[in-house]
Design an enzyme around this catalytic site. Structure first.
Site, PDB file in Angstrom:
ATOM      1  N   LEU A 147      -1.955   3.055  -2.452  1.00 45.42           N
ATOM      2  CA  LEU A 147      -2.347   2.689  -3.819  1.00 45.42           C
ATOM      3  C   LEU A 147      -1.143   2.565  -4.760  1.00 45.42           C
ATOM      4  CD1 LEU A 147      -5.596   4.837  -4.196  1.00 45.42           C
ATOM      5  CD2 LEU A 147      -5.354   2.486  -3.413  1.00 45.42           C
ATOM      6  N   SER A 149       1.609   4.494  -5.310  1.00 44.21           N
ATOM      7  CA  SER A 149       2.115   5.620  -6.103  1.00 44.21           C
ATOM      8  C   SER A 149       3.650   5.611  -6.185  1.00 44.21           C
ATOM      9  CB  SER A 149       1.622   6.957  -5.542  1.00 44.21           C
ATOM     10  OG  SER A 149       2.072   7.138  -4.225  1.00 44.21           O
ATOM     11  N   SER A 150       4.321   5.194  -5.120  1.00 38.70           N
ATOM     12  CA  SER A 150       5.787   5.192  -5.159  1.00 38.70           C
ATOM     13  C   SER A 150       6.305   4.145  -6.150  1.00 38.70           C
ATOM     14  CB  SER A 150       6.375   4.881  -3.779  1.00 38.70           C
ATOM     15  OG  SER A 150       5.886   5.791  -2.847  1.00 38.70           O
ATOM     16  N   ASP A 193       4.576  -4.121  -5.225  1.00 39.39           N
ATOM     17  CA  ASP A 193       4.117  -2.882  -5.874  1.00 39.39           C
ATOM     18  C   ASP A 193       4.782  -2.678  -7.243  1.00 39.39           C
ATOM     19  OD1 ASP A 193       2.909  -2.715  -3.415  1.00 39.39           O
ATOM     20  OD2 ASP A 193       3.339  -0.600  -3.099  1.00 39.39           O
TER      21      ASP A 193
END
Ligand code: MEV
Length: 371
Positions: A147, A149-150, A193
């Protein structure tokens, strides 16, 4: 002190293939990571201070600046069905795989600090030399679950630190920095991302270029995110696909091409849904059914790349059995989450009672300063 936050994301179509120049589409969600940064006088090695903070870590950055790192993201635990508005209570404790993921996320954190310090130095900011920094992160997102997060951590940290240092970084620079960090940590990375976490909304992405698909209130994409109960490492999964590509370049390139075509077809449908363009062939539900079928095709192609798992495949078939229009894993696979698309106003609460689910909404908001 400054606090910045950035959203997590779900990849709707195109993961893995996007690392090799095919398109992907992803959306920001209304679950965020918050990063507070401040200058502090405290020595990070002062034991009373450290022992009062569970999960605290400290390290010296390459520049000699000492960082205190306090990660609250794994401290709390709720039963399933997390709805928006609940703070930091993100996932069941059993799905954690603490040590590897902790060090992995810490690496993203270190790289983020270093890249901003380097930028500050280039811009002639000497005030930060020899300072001690305190960084506190809080997360509404489960880590190592596909999802984003990084990416969200990097982007929120870059924004927060750059504001603390008085640097005026725009979104373009923040997203590019996030991408550079991902490449340093993962080896290969598409950048999707950090771009989604920076800009928010639905993004049709290809190699650092993107169209932001404006969301209007009418959009009703009823996605349920189901955690397979197993964490995974993006770095490992990207490596696994790279190895498969080395062994079978022709086959794997064809799979990437097919994922790219599925993605483009999905983008057309999304535009139709979002812009409400009249189309003679379909009503809204029919559009959603088409989108669901494309999700299933994408899942099949991801299976063929070897990134699904028994748990994810079981969840996939269970979703379809209980009325989903389509489903697929999201992110790097090897564990993490499945996204499952339901017809509008389906009550999904009872379908996955025995799993941790995340009910979230598509969010137009990217990175921002909180205070
Ligand atoms: C990870 O969220 C998505 C991958 O495609 C990796 C990347 O795009 O960098 C697996």
């Amino acid at each position: 002190m400054t606090t910045a936050s950035a959203p997590g994301k779900i990849i709707l179509f195109g993961e893995h293939a996007v690392v090799y120049g095919r398109p992907a589409v992803a959306t920001a969600i209304d679950k965020r990571i918050y990063v507070e940064t401040d200058f502090t006088e405290k020595s990070p090695y002062e034991s009373s201070y450290i022992s009062s903070i569970k999960d605290s870590q400290s390290y010296s950055s390459k520049k000699g600046i000492i960082i205190q790192y306090y990660d609250k993201s794994r401290l709390s635990y709720t039963k399933n069905d997390i709805t928006s508005g609940q703070e930091h209570d993100v996932y069941k404790s059993e799905i954690r795989d603490e040590r590897p993921t902790f060090y992995q996320s810490n690496k993203y954190l270190q790289e983020s600090v270093d890249i901003v310090l380097k930028k500050a130095e280039m811009m002639g900011n000497t005030e930060i030399k020899d300072c001690v920094l305190k960084i506190v992160t809080k997360s509404e997102l489960p880590i190592s679950s596909g999802l984003g997060s990084s990416g969200a951590l990097c982007v929120a940290l870059i924004k927060s630190l750059s504001s603390l240092f008085g640097l005026d970084l725009d979104n373009k620079e923040i997203a590019q920095m996030g991408w550079e960090i991902e490449r340093n940590v993962q080896g290969f990375a598409s950048g999707i991302d950090p771009f989604v976490s920076t800009y928010g909304g639905i993004i049709h992405y290809n190699n650092g270029c993107f169209d932001r698909i404006d969301i209007d209130d009418q959009i009703d994409l009823n996605f349920l995110i189901i955690h397979s109960g197993k964490n995974s490492s993006t770095k490992d999964m990207v490596k696994r696909v790279a190895e498969l590509k080395t062994r079978f370049p022709n086959t794997v390139n064809k799979i990437f091409d097919a994922i790219g075509v599925v993605t483009e077809e999905a983008v057309d449908i999304l535009y139709n849904l979002i812009k409400g363009k009249p189309s003679k062939r379909s009503s809204k539900l029919e559009h959603l059914q088409l989108l669901g079928s494309l999700l299933c095709i994408n899942q099949g192609l991801l299976e063929s790349l070897g990134v699904s798992t028994l748990e994810l495949s079981n969840l996939f078939y269970r979703s379809l059995r209980y009325g989903a229009l389509g489903a697929k894993l999201t992110g790097s696979g090897g564990g993490g989450c499945l996204i499952s698309l339901y017809p509008p106003s389906t009550d999904m609460a009872t379908i996955f009672e025995d799993y941790t689910t995340l009910k979230c909404r598509i969010s137009p908001n990217g990175v921002m300063i909180e205070k």
